[in-house]
Design an enzyme around this catalytic site. Structure first.
Site, mmCIF file in Angstrom:
data_model
loop_
_atom_site.group_PDB
_atom_site.id
_atom_site.type_symbol
_atom_site.label_atom_id
_atom_site.label_comp_id
_atom_site.label_asym_id
_atom_site.label_seq_id
_atom_site.Cartn_x
_atom_site.Cartn_y
_atom_site.Cartn_z
ATOM 1 N N GLN A 34 0.826 -1.218 0.000
ATOM 2 C CA GLN A 34 0.000 0.000 0.000
ATOM 3 C C GLN A 34 0.853 1.259 0.000
ATOM 4 O O GLN A 34 2.061 1.221 0.229
ATOM 5 C CB GLN A 34 -0.895 -0.007 1.244
ATOM 6 C CG GLN A 34 -0.132 -0.097 2.555
ATOM 7 C CD GLN A 34 -0.935 -0.734 3.679
ATOM 8 O OE1 GLN A 34 -2.158 -0.675 3.669
ATOM 9 N NE2 GLN A 34 -0.268 -1.328 4.664
ATOM 10 N N HIS A 65 -8.466 3.512 19.918
ATOM 11 C CA HIS A 65 -7.752 2.342 20.451
ATOM 12 C C HIS A 65 -8.255 1.922 21.830
ATOM 13 O O HIS A 65 -8.376 0.733 22.110
ATOM 14 C CB HIS A 65 -6.242 2.610 20.488
ATOM 15 C CG HIS A 65 -5.628 2.692 19.133
ATOM 16 N ND1 HIS A 65 -4.987 3.812 18.661
ATOM 17 C CD2 HIS A 65 -5.587 1.792 18.122
ATOM 18 C CE1 HIS A 65 -4.565 3.588 17.425
ATOM 19 N NE2 HIS A 65 -4.917 2.377 17.077
ATOM 20 N N ASP A 89 0.321 0.092 13.661
ATOM 21 C CA ASP A 89 0.767 1.363 14.251
ATOM 22 C C ASP A 89 1.062 1.235 15.744
ATOM 23 O O ASP A 89 1.633 2.141 16.348
ATOM 24 C CB ASP A 89 -0.259 2.477 13.993
ATOM 25 C CG ASP A 89 -1.625 2.102 14.521
ATOM 26 O OD1 ASP A 89 -1.836 2.173 15.732
ATOM 27 O OD2 ASP A 89 -2.482 1.710 13.704
ATOM 28 N N GLU A 108 0.614 -8.567 11.503
ATOM 29 C CA GLU A 108 0.493 -7.400 10.608
ATOM 30 C C GLU A 108 1.102 -7.788 9.267
ATOM 31 O O GLU A 108 2.199 -8.323 9.203
ATOM 32 C CB GLU A 108 1.217 -6.197 11.250
ATOM 33 C CG GLU A 108 1.556 -5.041 10.331
ATOM 34 C CD GLU A 108 0.342 -4.350 9.715
ATOM 35 O OE1 GLU A 108 -0.582 -3.963 10.449
ATOM 36 O OE2 GLU A 108 0.331 -4.195 8.469
ATOM 37 N N GLY A 136 -3.562 -11.910 8.022
ATOM 38 C CA GLY A 136 -4.307 -12.383 9.184
ATOM 39 C C GLY A 136 -5.094 -13.654 8.915
ATOM 40 O O GLY A 136 -5.159 -14.561 9.754
ATOM 41 N N ASP A 153 -7.833 -4.933 14.089
ATOM 42 C CA ASP A 153 -7.575 -3.496 13.968
ATOM 43 C C ASP A 153 -7.094 -3.209 12.554
ATOM 44 O O ASP A 153 -5.938 -2.847 12.335
ATOM 45 C CB ASP A 153 -6.530 -3.086 15.018
ATOM 46 C CG ASP A 153 -6.269 -1.597 15.004
ATOM 47 O OD1 ASP A 153 -7.055 -0.854 14.388
ATOM 48 O OD2 ASP A 153 -5.261 -1.182 15.605
ATOM 49 N N ASP A 156 -10.250 -0.079 6.223
ATOM 50 C CA ASP A 156 -11.556 -0.358 5.626
ATOM 51 C C ASP A 156 -11.454 -1.596 4.720
ATOM 52 O O ASP A 156 -10.358 -1.942 4.276
ATOM 53 C CB ASP A 156 -12.021 0.859 4.823
ATOM 54 C CG ASP A 156 -12.158 2.078 5.727
ATOM 55 O OD1 ASP A 156 -12.405 1.880 6.930
ATOM 56 O OD2 ASP A 156 -12.000 3.202 5.237
ATOM 57 N N PRO A 160 -5.455 -4.335 1.427
ATOM 58 C CA PRO A 160 -4.957 -5.452 2.237
ATOM 59 C C PRO A 160 -5.923 -5.904 3.335
ATOM 60 O O PRO A 160 -5.815 -7.034 3.812
ATOM 61 C CB PRO A 160 -3.670 -4.917 2.875
ATOM 62 C CG PRO A 160 -3.356 -3.632 2.234
ATOM 63 C CD PRO A 160 -4.555 -3.170 1.467
HETATM 64 N N1 SPD Z 1 -11.354 4.697 7.684
HETATM 65 C C1 SPD Z 1 -10.197 4.108 8.286
HETATM 66 C C2 SPD Z 1 -10.530 3.202 9.411
HETATM 67 C C3 SPD Z 1 -9.291 2.672 10.030
HETATM 68 C C4 SPD Z 1 -9.526 1.830 11.198
HETATM 69 N N2 SPD Z 1 -8.321 1.266 11.724
HETATM 70 C C5 SPD Z 1 -7.285 2.145 12.010
HETATM 71 C C6 SPD Z 1 -6.083 1.485 12.569
HETATM 72 C C7 SPD Z 1 -5.554 2.199 13.730
HETATM 73 N N3 SPD Z 1 -4.790 1.378 14.578
#
Ligand code: SPD
Length: 279
Positions: A34, A65, A89, A108, A136, A153, A156, A160
């Site tokens: 990405q 979070h 992250d 990840e 995953g 986590d 959208d 990926p």
């Molecule tokens: N529209 C983006 C939604 C992202 C959701 N996850 C974000 C990851 C943060 N750890």
């Protein structure tokens, strides 16, 4: 364009975008999976952007979070083994590690996201966790391990993160949970466009697998509409009831017992569409 007039935009629908004025571009690269950008914004501090979608920012990461992590962690009677899928992250990892005696596996897909987050965000440097760099869904297919909590986590359901919204993925998650296990995923904004659909779609798919499935809500100022949902699926314990109190040293900025309970309140416009499908 001068340094003071650089803006970053997330195209949230074809008719709506959220723009933030940029102080400095810190990273801008294409990984194997990405496009990754880190920018310093005037309004919200440092921000991670994946494929043009805002993921996290210094200033408001805790809204998201803390709610993604502490609702299942406190609803479970005794979580010991936690799996985080996505979350490169480090925001979710940081929060799970606030709980005593927990081991975390973080899966990840994109090594670059972790490297960059160690440099610019609060990715834990040490702790009781292991990192697996892989998809995953593939991880769930191959692992023999059982977990108390699985936290998804992801971004959208495009790019990926697509696999993390499939029926097969939800089914495997069920299988890898212990008998009192819980699964949680971010599920978009229940208000607009495609987001609205992935909220209902995720809810329906999980309902076919788990006995207890409930949405809960928070606010995330950088996400489309700011009104954001999670869906929690449980094999037994009621997710609406915290089983322990947060410790002072956890230093939580959003989550508390009242917020936990209140986050399960469903507004009428959603209740109407979900009628008959809730507990
Ligand atoms: N529209 C983006 C939604 C992202 C959701 N996850 C974000 C990851 C943060 N750890």
């Amino acid at each position: 364009m001068t340094g003071h007039n650089i803006w970053v935009y997330e195209e949230q629908t074809e008719n709506m975008r959220l723009g933030l004025r940029v102080k400095k571009v810190l990273e801008s690269l294409e990984s194997k999976f990405q496009r990754i950008e880190v920018v310093e914004t005037y309004q919200y501090g440092k921000m991670l952007i994946l494929d043009g979608l805002y993921q996290t920012c210094d200033k408001w990461e805790f809204f998201y979070h803390e709610m993604l992590v502490h609702v299942p962690m406190f609803a479970h009677p005794n979580p010991k083994d936690v799996l985080i899928i996505g979350g490169g992250d480090g925001g979710s990892l940081k929060n799970v590690l606030k709980h005593p005696k927990v081991h975390v596996d973080l899966v990840e897909i994109d090594k670059k996201v972790i490297e960059i987050s160690k440099k610019y965000f609060d990715f834990p440097q040490t702790g009781n966790f292991s990192i697996f760099l892989e998809n995953g869904l593939e991880y769930l297919k191959r692992t023999d391990k059982k977990y108390d909590i699985i936290i998804v986590d992801g971004s959208d359901p495009i790019g990926p993160a697509q696999d993390l919204f499939k029926h097969e993925f939800f089914h495997l998650s069920y299988e890898k949970l212990r008998d009192d296990g819980m699964f949680v995923t971010q599920s978009g904004s229940p208000i607009i466009g495609d987001y609205h659909e992935y909220f209902f779609d995720t809810f329906k798919k999980l309902k076919q697998i788990f006995p207890i499935v409930l949405p809960y809500f928070t606010v995330v100022p950088i996400y489309p509409t700011g009104y954001w949902s999670f869906i929690i699926a449980s094999k037994g314990p009621d997710p609406r009831t915290p089983k322990r109190k947060a410790l002072k040293e956890m230093d939580l900025k959003y989550y508390n017992e009242e917020v936990h309970r209140a986050s399960f309140a469903i507004p009428n416009f959603l209740l109407k569409r979900m009628q008959g499908e809730l507990l």
